[in-house]
Design an enzyme around this catalytic site. Structure first.
Site, short mmCIF file in Angstrom:
data_model
loop_
_atom_site.label_atom_id
_atom_site.label_comp_id
_atom_site.label_asym_id
_atom_site.label_seq_id
_atom_site.Cartn_x
_atom_site.Cartn_y
_atom_site.Cartn_z
N ASP A 225 43.74 44.70 49.30
CA ASP A 225 42.39 43.88 49.76
C ASP A 225 41.68 43.87 48.32
OD1 ASP A 225 40.44 43.02 51.11
OD2 ASP A 225 39.79 45.05 51.99
N GLU A 226 40.69 42.82 48.35
CA GLU A 226 39.73 42.72 47.35
C GLU A 226 40.53 42.75 45.87
OE1 GLU A 226 37.11 41.76 48.19
OE2 GLU A 226 36.16 42.85 49.77
#
Length: 754
Positions: A225-226
């Site tokens: 994620d991110e």
């Protein structure tokens, strides 16, 4: 079609169903990336993938927890508990504990937080007899941290001529040596800092092929994620882990890459497409958060960046209100304007305090808004203050717990050996440190053999009693749970008694913090283990958990009915009905350090984009014509980012005439209005000063604190202090019966008397 696929739009569904091979999901702000990621994991498990074979890496424990909870809801069972979902640091620390001995570390190694690391650096700077004003701990720590995140060891640092020349030019040629001492000190203490968790994970995977093969086979599917927030070390580790199966999925948004100062590299998201020729790229562009007006404005601003993945956010929501642009005369006026606007919105449209967020570029800007909110009795909370586990009394107590798990931890030993006071002074501690260095022993080993170290008398007895107490507490680890051991320490060491004896407001707060710490330990020991491993309820695992908490994991009172004040950086990942973006001026936003470099300026523009897209319903953009900086009232220009907003989307009625509420007088060299203070505070003169006919003002650069000077109107005075830059200095001068005045020297006419 499975029920969990029905709520997804077409690109989201495509991302969930594409399970084999490399996948990059470019997820715009508010486009439902968490929903996609969790549904994708649930889909894999539903398709028969063993949950133990899935690894998902996040940047906050809060995000990991939310993902697990969502997956459990989708699946209707507890398979999500078997997933390796966590932050890079928490997952890697878990792996490192299993194989720490291969790297020469104990499995119960301590994790140093930023404050611990800086404390070690301060000690080393002192031992090397270096100037702590030149070698500031924060600067040295950041330099070392950046180096390690780029996978440089201290040996490579010291061997790199370019780096050595940079340090020499900054008059800090000893940073390489401090880096070496720091690395060796942490190793001797059986400790890793946050960056070491990444570096050592990389070393473990590259130096031990069997370990790499083990985790490549274990984690058949890897999700991050991110991804735009990853640094070089994280990028290489993820690439290693996914090399065997190449079932690697990264989710990110280049337009929200705002952490380069932490070592994050937006280039990782571009490099991913080069690393995997067969990569599938899916863009999530439908926004479920903001009005179309907000999105159109954000799209227009971010389109000015050259380095980006082209996309355009859109929404099915209505256009909503225009973005309101407001101009104030000073920063104090700006604070009052925002507070008044919040009050008006609450009364007129029935909003709650928690519906508002005030976002600023730097923490220092919060003062004017705090004062104005207090004036109106509006409850507020600041994000980014001292977190619970960073408070002194909590760190003191936790240091005792860390020593039980890892007695080699020198920083914790130094912190508690004379707390509560035992009469063990600095001289004794310095002596122990010297012996430890000379004999290549740990601080604890020297304490255990204090007689051989030359410690005598009452100090020797006190140290021996301390060692016996610590050993007693260590023996309790096998007999009692973490809470019971922590409770015994507080009682027997006198910590709780000492804090309880202080009945001041601050003392009571410190005592309550310790009680809250004990409560958190008790809750931890009583929470059912997700994996059935008793070790996860140990004191060591509790300490690891609290050390690896990020700012976003702290209880910042999201449910509390309070206006939220925070930097734009801290707001990433959050959303609010109404956002006030304040201080939007040149040299502040964009910052003065970023205005003359394209890469830095584009990151500032991404930061502006992030700020706007935090809002669901309304955005107010505010700036001040004049702002106090470094003791001077400085004129400001509106930020260039305001000019980049579509004029058709702006309500400029509040920017045509600055709000003007305070009675500040601005400097004017053509008049006598060079006194910077509120008019209501100017005392009435008791007499009029008549300067001599031969009065000639002196060069202000020759004036210094303590000098006696003469002013044409205020008479004779003494310079008490001077602030600001040489070209724009402000002097505080005591003119006796005329009172103290803050005077801008460039505009004042002063004569030096003596």
């Amino acid at each position: 079609m499975q029920d969990y696929l029905l709520p997804l739009n077409e690109p989201q569904r495509e991302a969930v169903l594409y399970t084999e091979g490399p996948l990059m999901i470019v997820a715009g702000a508010g486009s439902g990336k968490t929903k996609v990621l969790t549904t994708r994991i649930a889909h894999l498990i539903h398709q028969g993938v063993d949950s133990f074979r899935i690894l998902a890496l996040t940047f906050t424990n809060k995000a990991a927890k939310e993902m697990k909870e969502r997956i459990e809801v989708i699946l209707g069972n507890h398979e999500a508990r078997n997933l390796y979902i966590g932050t890079f640091h928490s997952v890697f620390s878990r792996v490192l504990r299993a194989d720490a001995e291969r790297l020469g570390y104990p499995s119960n190694f301590t994790i140093y937080d930023t404050d611990d690391a800086k404390s070690v650096i301060k000690s080393i700077v002192k031992e090397l007899n270096l100037d702590d004003k030149v070698y500031k701990a924060s600067f040295v720590y950041n330099r070392i941290s950046t180096t390690k995140n780029n996978l440089y060891t201290y040996k490579e640092y010291r061997a790199d001529n370019t780096i050595q020349q940079e340090d020499a030019r900054s008059n800090r040629p000893m940073i390489g040596e401090i880096f070496e001492y720091y690395s060796k000190r942490c190793f001797k203490n059986g400790a890793m800092d946050f960056d070491d968790l990444l570096v050592n994970m990389y070393i473990l995977l590259t130096n031990f092929p069997d370990v790499l093969a083990k985790y490549q086979h274990k984690f058949r599917y890897v999700m991050i994620d991110e991804y735009q927030d990853t640094n070089l070390a994280q990028y290489h580790i993820v690439k290693l882990l996914g090399a065997l199966n190449e079932n690697i999925c990264v989710v990110g948004d280049d337009a929200q890459s705002i952490y380069s100062f932490r070592g994050a590299s937006m280039q990782n998201i571009f490099q991913f497409q080069k690393d995997y020729e067969e990569v599938k790229v899916i863009k999530l562009e439908q926004n479920y958060r903001s009005t179309s007006t907000i999105l159109d404005a954000a799209n227009m601003v971010i389109s000015k960046n050259e380095n980006q993945i082209k996309k355009a956010l859109w929404t099915e929501k209505e256009s909503g209100e225009k973005i309101k642009l407001a101009c104030s005369f000073t920063d104090n006026d700006e604070g009052k304007f925002v507070a008044d606007a919040i009050m008006e919105q609450k009364l007129r449209n029935h909003f709650s305090n928690k519906d508002f967020a005030i976002l600023y570029r730097t923490n220092a800007q919060s003062r004017a808004f705090e004062e104005s909110l207090r004036r109106l009795g509006i409850k507020y909370r600041i994000f980014g203050g001292t977190s619970f586990y960073q408070r002194k009394e909590v760190k003191d107590y936790v240091a005792y717990l860390r020593i039980l798990v890892n007695p080699q931890d020198e920083e914790s030993l130094k912190r508690i050996i004379n707390y509560p006071a035992r009469g063990i002074g600095t001289t004794t501690l310095n002596k122990i440190s010297i012996v430890a260095q000379e004999q290549n022993k740990t601080f604890w080993e020297v304490l255990c053999l204090a007689t051989e170290a030359g410690i005598k008398g009452n100090t020797l007895t006190t140290i021996q009693d301390f060692v016996l107490a610590i050993r007693h507490f260590q023996s309790l680890l096998s007999k009692k749970n973490a809470y019971e051991v922590a409770f015994e320490i507080g009682k027997q060491c006198g910590i709780v008694k000492e804090l309880n004896a202080d009945k001041s407001v601050e003392g009571l707060a410190r005592y309550e913090n310790i009680q809250e710490l004990l409560n958190s330990i008790k809750e931890y020991t009583e929470t059912p283990d997700e994996e059935g491993e008793v070790v996860e309820r140990s004191l060591g695992s509790y300490l690891q958990q609290i050390t690896l908490l990020t700012d976003a994991d702290q209880n910042n009172g999201e449910e509390e009915d309070a206006v939220k004040l925070m930097t734009v950086h801290a707001s990433k990942g959050l959303e609010f009905p109404i956002v006030f973006l304040v201080g939007v001026e040149e040299n502040i936003f964009p910052s003065s350090m970023s205005m003359y470099d394209r890469a830095n300026l584009e990151e500032e523009r991404r930061l502006f984009y992030v700020a706007i897209t935090r809002a669901r319903e309304k955005v107010w953009i505010s700036y001040a014509n004049n702002r106090y900086r470094f003791g001077s009232l400085i004129s400001n220009e509106p930020s260039r980012f305001i000019d980049e907003l579509p004029k058709a989307l702006l309500d400029m009625s509040l920017a045509e005439k600055p709000t003007f509420k305070t009675t500040f007088v601005r400097s004017n060299p053509a008049s006598n209005d060079h006194v910077i203070q509120q008019k209501k505070l100017i005392p009435k003169p008791t007499s009029t000063h008549n300067p001599p006919s031969d009065f000639v003002p002196d060069n202000p650069t020759n004036m210094k604190t303590g000098m006696k000077v003469e002013h044409q109107r205020f008479g004779i005075g003494h310079i008490i202090s001077m602030e600001g830059s040489i070209s724009n200095q402000v002097a505080t001068i005591n003119f006796g019966t005329m009172g103290e005045k803050k005077i801008m020297l460039n505009y004042a006419k002063l004569r030096i008397i003596e």
